[in-house]
Design a protein around this motif. Sequence first.
Motif, mmCIF file in Angstrom:
data_model
loop_
_atom_site.group_PDB
_atom_site.id
_atom_site.type_symbol
_atom_site.label_atom_id
_atom_site.label_comp_id
_atom_site.label_asym_id
_atom_site.label_seq_id
_atom_site.Cartn_x
_atom_site.Cartn_y
_atom_site.Cartn_z
ATOM 1 N N LEU A 80 0.818 -1.209 0.000
ATOM 2 C CA LEU A 80 0.000 0.000 0.000
ATOM 3 C C LEU A 80 0.854 1.261 0.000
ATOM 4 O O LEU A 80 0.353 2.348 -0.304
ATOM 5 C CB LEU A 80 -0.943 -0.009 1.205
ATOM 6 N N ALA A 81 2.141 1.138 0.293
ATOM 7 C CA ALA A 81 3.047 2.290 0.233
ATOM 8 C C ALA A 81 3.476 2.622 -1.188
ATOM 9 O O ALA A 81 4.158 3.615 -1.410
ATOM 10 C CB ALA A 81 4.287 2.013 1.083
ATOM 11 N N HIS A 82 3.060 1.810 -2.155
ATOM 12 C CA HIS A 82 3.557 1.956 -3.528
ATOM 13 C C HIS A 82 3.057 3.218 -4.219
ATOM 14 O O HIS A 82 3.778 3.830 -5.005
ATOM 15 C CB HIS A 82 3.162 0.727 -4.336
ATOM 16 N N VAL A 83 1.828 3.618 -3.963
ATOM 17 C CA VAL A 83 1.212 4.734 -4.698
ATOM 18 C C VAL A 83 0.634 5.743 -3.710
ATOM 19 O O VAL A 83 0.034 5.372 -2.694
ATOM 20 C CB VAL A 83 0.098 4.219 -5.639
ATOM 21 N N SER A 84 0.822 7.017 -4.025
ATOM 22 C CA SER A 84 0.188 8.098 -3.266
ATOM 23 C C SER A 84 -0.650 8.939 -4.221
ATOM 24 O O SER A 84 -0.481 8.881 -5.450
ATOM 25 C CB SER A 84 1.235 8.975 -2.583
ATOM 26 N N HIS A 85 -1.544 9.738 -3.661
ATOM 27 C CA HIS A 85 -2.326 10.677 -4.466
ATOM 28 C C HIS A 85 -2.417 11.988 -3.700
ATOM 29 O O HIS A 85 -2.807 11.996 -2.529
ATOM 30 C CB HIS A 85 -3.718 10.125 -4.757
ATOM 31 N N ASP A 86 -2.030 13.049 -4.376
ATOM 32 C CA ASP A 86 -1.954 14.366 -3.730
ATOM 33 C C ASP A 86 -1.129 14.291 -2.445
ATOM 34 O O ASP A 86 -1.438 14.950 -1.446
ATOM 35 C CB ASP A 86 -3.355 14.910 -3.424
ATOM 36 N N GLY A 87 -0.074 13.473 -2.494
ATOM 37 C CA GLY A 87 0.853 13.382 -1.372
ATOM 38 C C GLY A 87 0.419 12.470 -0.250
ATOM 39 O O GLY A 87 1.132 12.352 0.756
ATOM 40 N N LEU A 88 -0.722 11.783 -0.401
ATOM 41 C CA LEU A 88 -1.239 10.950 0.677
ATOM 42 C C LEU A 88 -1.282 9.486 0.261
ATOM 43 O O LEU A 88 -1.655 9.150 -0.865
ATOM 44 C CB LEU A 88 -2.647 11.400 1.078
ATOM 45 N N LEU A 89 -0.936 8.605 1.215
ATOM 46 C CA LEU A 89 -1.059 7.167 1.034
ATOM 47 C C LEU A 89 -2.415 6.699 1.559
ATOM 48 O O LEU A 89 -3.201 7.484 2.082
ATOM 49 C CB LEU A 89 0.064 6.447 1.782
ATOM 50 N N HIS A 90 -2.670 5.405 1.409
ATOM 51 C CA HIS A 90 -3.909 4.835 1.934
ATOM 52 C C HIS A 90 -4.038 5.138 3.423
ATOM 53 O O HIS A 90 -3.085 5.015 4.192
ATOM 54 C CB HIS A 90 -3.915 3.316 1.731
ATOM 55 N N GLY A 91 -5.212 5.549 3.832
ATOM 56 C CA GLY A 91 -5.458 5.859 5.235
ATOM 57 C C GLY A 91 -5.070 7.266 5.627
ATOM 58 O O GLY A 91 -5.257 7.652 6.786
ATOM 59 N N GLY A 92 -4.515 8.033 4.691
ATOM 60 C CA GLY A 92 -4.203 9.435 4.964
ATOM 61 C C GLY A 92 -2.785 9.722 5.405
ATOM 62 O O GLY A 92 -2.453 10.885 5.697
ATOM 63 N N ALA A 93 -1.916 8.718 5.463
ATOM 64 C CA ALA A 93 -0.517 8.978 5.835
ATOM 65 C C ALA A 93 0.146 9.845 4.782
ATOM 66 O O ALA A 93 -0.067 9.661 3.576
ATOM 67 C CB ALA A 93 0.239 7.657 5.980
ATOM 68 N N ARG A 94 0.941 10.813 5.221
ATOM 69 C CA ARG A 94 1.637 11.698 4.297
ATOM 70 C C ARG A 94 2.892 11.002 3.781
ATOM 71 O O ARG A 94 3.751 10.592 4.560
ATOM 72 C CB ARG A 94 2.005 13.021 4.973
ATOM 73 N N ALA A 95 2.995 10.898 2.464
ATOM 74 C CA ALA A 95 4.125 10.193 1.859
ATOM 75 C C ALA A 95 5.454 10.813 2.274
ATOM 76 O O ALA A 95 6.424 10.100 2.547
ATOM 77 C CB ALA A 95 3.982 10.189 0.342
ATOM 78 N N ASP A 96 5.525 12.139 2.350
ATOM 79 C CA ASP A 96 6.777 12.803 2.719
ATOM 80 C C ASP A 96 7.238 12.415 4.118
ATOM 81 O O ASP A 96 8.439 12.387 4.404
ATOM 82 C CB ASP A 96 6.608 14.327 2.651
ATOM 83 N N ASP A 97 6.296 12.114 4.979
ATOM 84 C CA ASP A 97 6.643 11.806 6.364
ATOM 85 C C ASP A 97 7.121 10.364 6.545
ATOM 86 O O ASP A 97 7.853 10.071 7.493
ATOM 87 C CB ASP A 97 5.432 12.037 7.286
ATOM 88 N N VAL A 98 6.686 9.467 5.660
ATOM 89 C CA VAL A 98 6.966 8.045 5.890
ATOM 90 C C VAL A 98 8.044 7.478 4.973
ATOM 91 O O VAL A 98 8.436 6.323 5.148
ATOM 92 C CB VAL A 98 5.678 7.200 5.757
#
Length: 268
Positions: free
Chosen positions: A73-91
């Motif tokens: 689920l970490a593979h794709v983000s949209h508008d900077g967010l991953l599944h469940g609302g985690a911010r890609a930049d943070d993780v």
Amino acid sequence: MSADRLLAAVTAGVRLIELGQPLFTGMPCSPNHPGFRMALQRRHGDQVRPDGGSAANEVIITGGHVGTHVDALAHVSHDGLLHGGARADDVQRGGRMSTLGAEEIPPMLARGVLLDVAATHGVDVLPPGHGVTADDLLAAAKVEVRQGDVVLVRTGWARHFADAAVYLGQDSGVPGVTEDAARWLAERGVLATGADTTAYERIPPGAGHRVLPVHRILLVDNGIYLIEHLNLEEAAAAGLTEFTFVLAPLRIVGATGSPVRPLAAVPR
């Protein structure tokens, strides 16, 4: 008891059908990912033990999304967010994903459902760029798709696996699931879904992998795992509709995907 006899005893009455592709240097790979390379690092005879024994070993270099694999689920983000609302930049710090990585993909022992869309259309292989719609999935469903199922979509495209240019379809396109079909699967609460193509979803002629909206719908919006580069020819030839699906991802901490060897288990 020998290993062969033990295996025969454990699998008595069960037939295992391969659902994946072999890994080899030069195999087709999405242009978005590094490819697979394997070379012998040591050959028999390079080092011989005092008793005459010798061993060979290899170096393997591969991306996590090469060959038959499952997307974390970490593979794709949209508008900077991953599944469940985690911010890609943070993780995505420190060279790995701190959440939703491959180590969090569950091992799958689930009801598998094969939707042979190519057969429903009366062809061996769907045309390049063909969009597999919700109506296509419904027409191909010989059994009800239920919550927790793993749904595999056959386009027949695995027959092109030996020809990387055709299989990747950068110019000609690749058949695959459309957005409405992805929503149809999400509405039924499937655990995972896979296809016999490189990107799961439809690749329009000349578009390449520039936009992948189905990945967003399934991975980001609904937390549904994607399995790509399947080979569903043997399963289709066996007439499978439902079966026990087995898949064990590698627990690669912080990775965005994992190579897998999926199997269908059916009574003999």
